[in-house]
Design a protein around this motif. Structure first.
Motif, PDB file in Angstrom:
ATOM      1  N   ILE A  94      -1.568 -55.131  20.851  1.00 60.66           N
ATOM      2  CA  ILE A  94      -0.196 -55.616  20.822  1.00 60.66           C
ATOM      3  C   ILE A  94       0.460 -55.379  22.174  1.00 60.66           C
ATOM      4  N   SER A  95       1.011 -56.435  22.740  1.00 56.14           N
ATOM      5  CA  SER A  95       1.801 -56.338  23.963  1.00 56.14           C
ATOM      6  C   SER A  95       3.255 -56.200  23.528  1.00 56.14           C
ATOM      7  N   GLN A  96       3.892 -55.107  23.922  1.00 54.26           N
ATOM      8  CA  GLN A  96       5.286 -54.874  23.554  1.00 54.26           C
ATOM      9  C   GLN A  96       6.186 -55.870  24.267  1.00 54.26           C
ATOM     10  N   GLN A  97       6.746 -56.792  23.507  1.00 49.98           N
ATOM     11  CA  GLN A  97       7.627 -57.816  24.061  1.00 49.98           C
ATOM     12  C   GLN A  97       8.869 -57.153  24.663  1.00 49.98           C
ATOM     13  N   GLY A  98       9.158 -57.466  25.905  1.00 51.66           N
ATOM     14  CA  GLY A  98      10.317 -56.894  26.586  1.00 51.66           C
ATOM     15  C   GLY A  98      10.043 -55.565  27.256  1.00 51.66           C
TER      16      GLY A  98
END
Length: 132
Positions: free
Chosen positions: A112-116
């Motif tokens: 998971i790429s942390q959005q923001g």
């Protein structure tokens, strides 16, 4: 430690040989720190030590700068061998998105790429802690 590294090399070799069977999933999500911690995922701040010192870090996150998939997996491989999710956090979400795509090609885990990134977490009210 040597056995863990050999196991990690084997997983990477299998993934390279059969990416359709072994590839993980890269996704972008805007999670809160509480959601990250409650999920049981391994949270990794992939920024540089200078960035960690400048803005602080997520309490409990592993601090490993992402330069390439191989060295990154050497540092965290044993901790994700159980198949748990991996949450990557950078400054804005751009580097973590690139890293998530690269890692999902070689490990079966959900990445998971942390959005923001950290900017978004702080804007949402999170107060980072000093590294270390």
């Amino acid at each position: 430690m040597k056995l863990a590294m050999m196991r990690l090399a084997l997983v990477a070799a299998l993934a390279a040989a059969a990416p359709a069977l072994r590839a993980g999933e890269a996704v972008e999500e805007a999670l809160t720190v509480e959601q990250m911690q409650a999920s049981g995922a391994l949270v990794v701040d992939i920024r540089t030590p200078e960035e960690w010192a400048e803005t602080g870090v997520i309490d409990g996150a592993k601090l490993v700068t992402f330069t390439d998939a191989d060295s990154f997996l050497a540092a965290i491989g044993p901790e994700i061998a159980d198949g748990r999710d991996l949450v990557l956090v950078c400054r804005s979400g751009r580097r973590s998105g690139i890293a998530a795509e690269a890692l999902a090609e070689v490990i079966p885990n959900r990445v998971i790429s942390q959005q923001g990134g950290m900017v978004g977490l702080v804007a949402g009210g999170y107060s980072p802690v000093p590294p270390g």
